[in-house]
Design a protein around this motif. Structure first.
Motif, PDB file in Angstrom:
ATOM      1  N   PRO A 193       0.798  -1.233   0.000  1.00  0.00           N
ATOM      2  CA  PRO A 193       0.000   0.000   0.000  1.00  0.00           C
ATOM      3  C   PRO A 193       0.826   1.276   0.000  1.00  0.00           C
ATOM      4  O   PRO A 193       0.327   2.322  -0.422  1.00  0.00           O
ATOM      5  CB  PRO A 193      -0.838  -0.124   1.284  1.00  0.00           C
ATOM      6  CG  PRO A 193      -0.101  -1.093   2.139  1.00  0.00           C
ATOM      7  CD  PRO A 193       0.563  -2.052   1.204  1.00  0.00           C
ATOM      8  N   LEU A 194       2.073   1.221   0.449  1.00  0.00           N
ATOM      9  CA  LEU A 194       2.916   2.416   0.427  1.00  0.00           C
ATOM     10  C   LEU A 194       3.588   2.585  -0.931  1.00  0.00           C
ATOM     11  O   LEU A 194       3.594   3.671  -1.509  1.00  0.00           O
ATOM     12  CB  LEU A 194       3.963   2.344   1.539  1.00  0.00           C
ATOM     13  CG  LEU A 194       3.415   2.260   2.971  1.00  0.00           C
ATOM     14  CD1 LEU A 194       4.560   2.256   3.971  1.00  0.00           C
ATOM     15  CD2 LEU A 194       2.473   3.421   3.260  1.00  0.00           C
ATOM     16  N   VAL A 195       4.129   1.506  -1.453  1.00  0.00           N
ATOM     17  CA  VAL A 195       4.802   1.574  -2.754  1.00  0.00           C
ATOM     18  C   VAL A 195       3.806   1.864  -3.878  1.00  0.00           C
ATOM     19  O   VAL A 195       4.081   2.641  -4.796  1.00  0.00           O
ATOM     20  CB  VAL A 195       5.556   0.259  -3.029  1.00  0.00           C
ATOM     21  CG1 VAL A 195       6.162   0.269  -4.434  1.00  0.00           C
ATOM     22  CG2 VAL A 195       6.645   0.042  -1.989  1.00  0.00           C
ATOM     23  N   HIS A 196       2.620   1.246  -3.788  1.00  0.00           N
ATOM     24  CA  HIS A 196       1.627   1.365  -4.861  1.00  0.00           C
ATOM     25  C   HIS A 196       0.487   2.308  -4.486  1.00  0.00           C
ATOM     26  O   HIS A 196      -0.628   2.161  -4.987  1.00  0.00           O
ATOM     27  CB  HIS A 196       1.070  -0.025  -5.197  1.00  0.00           C
ATOM     28  CG  HIS A 196       2.117  -1.013  -5.579  1.00  0.00           C
ATOM     29  ND1 HIS A 196       2.341  -2.187  -4.886  1.00  0.00           N
ATOM     30  CD2 HIS A 196       3.032  -0.985  -6.584  1.00  0.00           C
ATOM     31  CE1 HIS A 196       3.333  -2.849  -5.453  1.00  0.00           C
ATOM     32  NE2 HIS A 196       3.773  -2.149  -6.479  1.00  0.00           N
ATOM     33  N   HIS A 197       0.779   3.275  -3.638  1.00  0.00           N
ATOM     34  CA  HIS A 197      -0.270   4.176  -3.158  1.00  0.00           C
ATOM     35  C   HIS A 197      -0.969   4.907  -4.300  1.00  0.00           C
ATOM     36  O   HIS A 197      -2.182   5.146  -4.252  1.00  0.00           O
ATOM     37  CB  HIS A 197       0.338   5.187  -2.181  1.00  0.00           C
ATOM     38  CG  HIS A 197      -0.667   6.095  -1.542  1.00  0.00           C
ATOM     39  ND1 HIS A 197      -1.006   7.320  -2.073  1.00  0.00           N
ATOM     40  CD2 HIS A 197      -1.425   5.945  -0.429  1.00  0.00           C
ATOM     41  CE1 HIS A 197      -1.923   7.893  -1.300  1.00  0.00           C
ATOM     42  NE2 HIS A 197      -2.193   7.088  -0.307  1.00  0.00           N
ATOM     43  N   ALA A 198      -0.230   5.258  -5.339  1.00  0.00           N
ATOM     44  CA  ALA A 198      -0.814   6.015  -6.452  1.00  0.00           C
ATOM     45  C   ALA A 198      -1.848   5.207  -7.226  1.00  0.00           C
ATOM     46  O   ALA A 198      -2.668   5.778  -7.954  1.00  0.00           O
ATOM     47  CB  ALA A 198       0.292   6.483  -7.399  1.00  0.00           C
ATOM     48  N   HIS A 199      -1.829   3.889  -7.082  1.00  0.00           N
ATOM     49  CA  HIS A 199      -2.753   3.037  -7.836  1.00  0.00           C
ATOM     50  C   HIS A 199      -3.975   2.630  -7.017  1.00  0.00           C
ATOM     51  O   HIS A 199      -4.836   1.906  -7.519  1.00  0.00           O
ATOM     52  CB  HIS A 199      -2.023   1.785  -8.321  1.00  0.00           C
ATOM     53  CG  HIS A 199      -0.850   2.079  -9.208  1.00  0.00           C
ATOM     54  ND1 HIS A 199      -0.991   2.577 -10.487  1.00  0.00           N
ATOM     55  CD2 HIS A 199       0.488   1.973  -8.988  1.00  0.00           C
ATOM     56  CE1 HIS A 199       0.206   2.752 -11.026  1.00  0.00           C
ATOM     57  NE2 HIS A 199       1.114   2.398 -10.145  1.00  0.00           N
ATOM     58  N   ILE A 200      -4.057   3.074  -5.777  1.00  0.00           N
ATOM     59  CA  ILE A 200      -5.210   2.733  -4.944  1.00  0.00           C
ATOM     60  C   ILE A 200      -6.416   3.550  -5.394  1.00  0.00           C
ATOM     61  O   ILE A 200      -6.350   4.772  -5.481  1.00  0.00           O
ATOM     62  CB  ILE A 200      -4.903   2.996  -3.454  1.00  0.00           C
ATOM     63  CG1 ILE A 200      -3.835   2.015  -2.955  1.00  0.00           C
ATOM     64  CG2 ILE A 200      -6.167   2.877  -2.609  1.00  0.00           C
ATOM     65  CD1 ILE A 200      -3.427   2.237  -1.510  1.00  0.00           C
ATOM     66  N   GLN A 201      -7.501   2.865  -5.692  1.00  0.00           N
ATOM     67  CA  GLN A 201      -8.755   3.506  -6.070  1.00  0.00           C
ATOM     68  C   GLN A 201      -9.741   3.368  -4.915  1.00  0.00           C
ATOM     69  O   GLN A 201      -9.939   2.275  -4.394  1.00  0.00           O
ATOM     70  CB  GLN A 201      -9.344   2.852  -7.329  1.00  0.00           C
ATOM     71  CG  GLN A 201      -8.441   2.917  -8.548  1.00  0.00           C
ATOM     72  CD  GLN A 201      -8.303   4.326  -9.090  1.00  0.00           C
ATOM     73  OE1 GLN A 201      -9.223   5.130  -8.972  1.00  0.00           O
ATOM     74  NE2 GLN A 201      -7.165   4.630  -9.694  1.00  0.00           N
ATOM     75  N   CYS A 202     -10.343   4.480  -4.528  1.00  0.00           N
ATOM     76  CA  CYS A 202     -11.241   4.481  -3.369  1.00  0.00           C
ATOM     77  C   CYS A 202     -12.701   4.257  -3.747  1.00  0.00           C
ATOM     78  O   CYS A 202     -13.571   4.288  -2.883  1.00  0.00           O
ATOM     79  CB  CYS A 202     -11.109   5.799  -2.605  1.00  0.00           C
ATOM     80  SG  CYS A 202      -9.427   6.111  -2.008  1.00  0.00           S
TER      81      CYS A 202
END
Length: 223
Positions: A193-202
């Motif tokens: 979740p930290l490395v791929h934070h930009a890809h998290i969709q809410c």
């Protein structure tokens, strides 16, 4: 300020609230009046602040000091806005981030013509996963990022053989032909979740097919 909101993650950086400065840092989505309120018990105490910001924004708009960005009348919303380019997928009890949208993940097997198979893993005849909103963690049970959920394509309800096929990144035909070599490496990357934070969709994707009435649970919304 609610205790569990006194720090937040932004672009992989943790921002504490009590850092000795006169500023109080909060995640933008928690107090932005233009966004849907985050449904958490700890955010109920921020309702007054959201209302104050909404009134201030309205006053700035009325005097012409602020012009919000709006979608032109009649214009269709962006189709890719809620369609993750790199979705987070759960299979075989592990969360991965894919290299392509769910319906564009391509088989890695070699065909008889010695080129890569062009079939995708998800087809109209295959079992589909279900999009869910879950806490933003790498694994189930891990401490989640404060006030953050993420869209997850869940394949956990599929039979073991189907999940293994997805993990091997093979279409249904080549999954039944183990002698066929792989022409490329499977593109799954363990989700962080930290490395791929930009890809998290809410939000859940909006381009899903409707589930047939009375259909089984694992035939959930397709991408």
């Amino acid at each position: 300020m609610p205790v569990d909101l006194r720090w937040h993650i932004s672009s992989g950086i943790a921002h504490p609230a009590g850092d000795g400065t006169p500023w109080c840092r909060l995640a933008h989505a928690v107090i932005c009046p233009a966004r849907e309120a985050v449904a958490l018990p700890s955010t109920s105490g921020l309702a007054g602040l959201r209302r104050e910001l909404a009134l201030r924004t309205r006053r700035l708009i009325d005097v012409g000091a602020f012009t919000p960005s709006v979608t032109p009348h009649g214009a269709a919303p962006s189709q890719d806005a809620c369609r993750p380019a790199r979705p987070i997928v759960q299979l075989l009890y592990v969360r991965y981030i894919a290299a392509h949208p769910v319906d564009k993940i391509q088989c890695v097997a070699q065909t008889r013509h010695r080129d890569r198979c062009t079939q995708t893993l998800l087809t109209p005849d295959s079992l589909a996963g279900i999009w869910r909103l879950v806490p933003a963690t790498a694994v189930k049970g891990q401490l989640a990022l404060p006030a953050q959920v993420m869209a997850l394509y869940d394949l956990a309800a599929l039979p073991y053989g189907e999940q293994l096929r997805w993990r091997m990144q093979r279409c249904s035909v080549h999954a039944a032909a183990p002698s066929a070599a792989d022409l490329a490496m499977a593109e799954w990357e363990p989700f962080d979740p930290l490395v791929h934070h930009a890809h998290i969709q809410c939000r859940l994707p909006t381009r899903g097919r409707r589930q047939p009435p009375g259909g089984p649970a694992h035939h959930g919304a397709r991408p």
